[in-house]
Design a protein around this motif. Structure first.
Motif, PDB file in Angstrom:
ATOM      1  N   MET A  10     -15.407   3.557 -27.546  1.00 13.38           N
ATOM      2  CA  MET A  10     -15.400   2.079 -27.154  1.00 13.38           C
ATOM      3  C   MET A  10     -14.796   1.252 -28.152  1.00 13.38           C
ATOM      4  O   MET A  10     -13.984   0.387 -27.644  1.00 13.38           O
ATOM      5  N   PHE A  11     -14.907   1.688 -29.469  1.00 13.74           N
ATOM      6  CA  PHE A  11     -14.059   0.823 -30.598  1.00 13.74           C
ATOM      7  C   PHE A  11     -12.613   1.053 -30.075  1.00 13.74           C
ATOM      8  O   PHE A  11     -11.714   0.193 -30.189  1.00 13.74           O
ATOM      9  N   GLY A  12     -12.045   2.323 -29.605  1.00 13.66           N
ATOM     10  CA  GLY A  12     -10.682   2.678 -29.217  1.00 13.66           C
ATOM     11  C   GLY A  12     -10.330   1.800 -28.227  1.00 13.66           C
ATOM     12  O   GLY A  12      -9.307   1.302 -28.091  1.00 13.66           O
ATOM     13  N   TYR A  13     -11.209   1.693 -27.215  1.00 12.14           N
ATOM     14  CA  TYR A  13     -10.850   0.683 -26.051  1.00 12.14           C
ATOM     15  C   TYR A  13     -10.483  -0.488 -26.417  1.00 12.14           C
ATOM     16  O   TYR A  13      -9.820  -1.297 -25.718  1.00 12.14           O
ATOM     17  N   CYS A  14     -11.584  -1.186 -27.226  1.00  8.83           N
ATOM     18  CA  CYS A  14     -11.312  -2.435 -27.725  1.00  8.83           C
ATOM     19  C   CYS A  14     -10.181  -2.736 -28.313  1.00  8.83           C
ATOM     20  O   CYS A  14      -9.263  -3.535 -27.930  1.00  8.83           O
ATOM     21  N   LEU A  15      -9.654  -1.837 -29.304  1.00  9.60           N
ATOM     22  CA  LEU A  15      -8.303  -1.939 -29.794  1.00  9.60           C
ATOM     23  C   LEU A  15      -6.949  -1.743 -28.926  1.00  9.60           C
ATOM     24  O   LEU A  15      -6.071  -2.170 -28.975  1.00  9.60           O
ATOM     25  N   ALA A  16      -7.151  -0.846 -27.787  1.00 14.05           N
ATOM     26  CA  ALA A  16      -6.252  -0.479 -26.844  1.00 14.05           C
ATOM     27  C   ALA A  16      -6.066  -1.579 -25.797  1.00 14.05           C
ATOM     28  O   ALA A  16      -4.994  -2.095 -25.707  1.00 14.05           O
ATOM     29  N   GLY A  17      -7.206  -2.348 -25.808  1.00 13.43           N
ATOM     30  CA  GLY A  17      -7.069  -3.345 -24.934  1.00 13.43           C
ATOM     31  C   GLY A  17      -6.527  -4.767 -25.734  1.00 13.43           C
ATOM     32  O   GLY A  17      -5.662  -5.414 -24.978  1.00 13.43           O
ATOM     33  N   VAL A  18      -6.663  -4.977 -26.877  1.00  9.49           N
ATOM     34  CA  VAL A  18      -6.131  -5.834 -27.688  1.00  9.49           C
ATOM     35  C   VAL A  18      -4.593  -5.717 -27.724  1.00  9.49           C
ATOM     36  O   VAL A  18      -3.902  -6.611 -27.532  1.00  9.49           O
ATOM     37  N   TRP A  19      -4.245  -4.540 -27.936  1.00  7.30           N
ATOM     38  CA  TRP A  19      -2.941  -4.173 -28.224  1.00  7.30           C
ATOM     39  C   TRP A  19      -2.143  -4.459 -26.788  1.00  7.30           C
ATOM     40  O   TRP A  19      -1.095  -4.810 -26.900  1.00  7.30           O
ATOM     41  N   ALA A  20      -2.768  -4.115 -25.735  1.00 11.46           N
ATOM     42  CA  ALA A  20      -2.044  -4.568 -24.233  1.00 11.46           C
ATOM     43  C   ALA A  20      -2.044  -5.932 -24.033  1.00 11.46           C
ATOM     44  O   ALA A  20      -1.293  -6.356 -23.012  1.00 11.46           O
ATOM     45  N   THR A  21      -2.998  -6.776 -24.438  1.00 13.91           N
ATOM     46  CA  THR A  21      -2.821  -8.133 -24.226  1.00 13.91           C
ATOM     47  C   THR A  21      -1.582  -8.892 -24.924  1.00 13.91           C
ATOM     48  O   THR A  21      -0.929  -8.706 -25.983  1.00 13.91           O
ATOM     49  N   PRO A  22      -0.943  -9.839 -23.962  1.00 17.56           N
ATOM     50  CA  PRO A  22      -1.495 -10.003 -22.761  1.00 17.56           C
ATOM     51  C   PRO A  22      -0.941  -9.286 -21.674  1.00 17.56           C
ATOM     52  O   PRO A  22       0.103  -8.447 -21.567  1.00 17.56           O
ATOM     53  N   ILE A  23      -2.080  -9.052 -20.725  1.00 17.62           N
ATOM     54  CA  ILE A  23      -1.787  -8.143 -19.585  1.00 17.62           C
ATOM     55  C   ILE A  23      -1.282  -8.840 -18.447  1.00 17.62           C
ATOM     56  O   ILE A  23      -1.927  -9.653 -17.779  1.00 17.62           O
ATOM     57  N   THR A  24      -0.097  -8.233 -18.014  1.00 17.56           N
ATOM     58  CA  THR A  24       0.579  -8.882 -16.719  1.00 17.56           C
ATOM     59  C   THR A  24       0.901  -7.626 -15.608  1.00 17.56           C
ATOM     60  O   THR A  24       0.955  -7.873 -14.575  1.00 17.56           O
ATOM     61  N   GLN A  25       1.293  -6.429 -16.268  1.00 19.64           N
ATOM     62  CA  GLN A  25       1.612  -5.464 -15.278  1.00 19.64           C
ATOM     63  C   GLN A  25       0.716  -4.391 -15.366  1.00 19.64           C
ATOM     64  O   GLN A  25       0.425  -3.754 -16.443  1.00 19.64           O
ATOM     65  N   PRO A  26      -0.019  -3.927 -14.292  1.00 20.65           N
ATOM     66  CA  PRO A  26      -0.966  -2.359 -14.084  1.00 20.65           C
ATOM     67  C   PRO A  26      -0.260  -1.582 -14.677  1.00 20.65           C
ATOM     68  O   PRO A  26      -0.910  -0.384 -14.887  1.00 20.65           O
ATOM     69  N   GLU A  27       1.023  -1.466 -14.234  1.00 20.96           N
ATOM     70  CA  GLU A  27       1.901  -0.077 -14.653  1.00 20.96           C
ATOM     71  C   GLU A  27       2.169  -0.069 -16.032  1.00 20.96           C
ATOM     72  O   GLU A  27       2.913   1.098 -16.379  1.00 20.96           O
ATOM     73  N   SER A  28       2.107  -0.788 -17.057  1.00 21.50           N
ATOM     74  CA  SER A  28       2.477  -0.875 -18.425  1.00 21.50           C
ATOM     75  C   SER A  28       1.848   0.250 -19.194  1.00 21.50           C
ATOM     76  O   SER A  28       0.836   0.570 -18.790  1.00 21.50           O
ATOM     77  N   LEU A  29       2.578   0.826 -20.211  1.00 25.58           N
ATOM     78  CA  LEU A  29       1.814   1.868 -20.957  1.00 25.58           C
ATOM     79  C   LEU A  29       0.642   1.622 -21.727  1.00 25.58           C
ATOM     80  O   LEU A  29      -0.375   1.952 -21.700  1.00 25.58           O
TER      81      LEU A  29
END
Length: 231
Positions: free
Chosen positions: A93-112
């Motif tokens: 869950m901590f990893g999910y938090c950090l991965a989500g922050v890394w992915a922000t801003p989220i614009t494309q569902p297909e992005s890595l």
């Protein structure tokens, strides 16, 4: 811990709603919901079909790894299974938090970055879904509320019907009292997840991650204290 299912239900509601809002309708804990959305996406409705297909193996992976971890425990440490799964889920869950922050801003569902975030979140919730199947204890389902709500309604009918036998009424009341905290907690968690994402983005996932860490540290303390030789 009597409140364990209530806390886990709040976690599930929080994470599932945040994921749905942030990741193009992705359910990290509710596999059935993803099947529905995949079907809709194939027909041209909605976005993120590929993301939902990719994260399904991650959910399966969370279940499989949970099973392997619990099976690996010796008989001496089998009571530690619940704490182990809470700890593993907290880490992801901590990893999910950090991965989500890394992915922000989220614009494309297909992005890595978005795909990685979805995979880590689905893995974490796969662990939680596997938990009640692997650790046998009294409790109620805490990731999907459909069955709980259905049973609660049936119990209300039994409690309110004049021709219900007293033994049936008492059993219905006991079940209802057990299920309602989880149902309410899931609903509150869902609202909190949406509001948390609106105001803090993926950093909101620190809340369920910390809750899981607390469970990992405290689950089963009362049982160990009651063991012979403990004071």
């Amino acid at each position: 811990m009597k409140s364990e299912d209530t806390i886990l239900a709040a976690v599930a509601g929080f994470v599932d709603t945040l994921s749905f809002v942030a990741l193009f309708g992705l359910f990290t804990a509710h596999v059935t919901g993803n099947f529905v959305l995949i079907g809709a996406g194939v027909a041209g409705f909605g976005r993120g079909v590929l993301l939902k297909l990719i994260v399904f193996p991650a959910f399966v992976g969370g279940v499989v790894v949970s099973s392997l971890l619990v099976r690996s425990l010796s008989e001496r440490y089998e009571r530690q299974g619940a704490r182990l799964l809470h700890a593993v889920q907290a880490v992801f869950m901590f990893g999910y938090c950090l991965a989500g922050v890394w992915a922000t801003p989220i614009t494309q569902p297909e992005s890595l970055a978005v795909t990685v975030a979805g995979i880590v979140g689905a893995f974490a919730m796969g662990v939680q879904n596997a938990h009640p199947k692997l650790i046998k204890r009294p409790g109620v389902p805490n990731t999907v509320m459909t069955g709980n709500v259905t049973q609660a309604i049936l119990d209300m009918v039994d409690m309110l019907s004049a021709d219900t036998a007293e033994s049936v009424r008492e059993a219905a009341h006991a079940r209802f009292a057990t299920m309602m905290p989880a149902i309410v907690a899931f609903a509150i968690g869902a609202i909190a997840g949406a509001l948390g994402y609106r105001y803090t983005g993926f950093w909101a996932l620190l809340a369920p991650a910390c809750a899981l860490a607390v469970l990992a540290l405290t689950t089963g303390e009362h049982e160990r204290a009651a063991l012979p030789g403990r004071t």
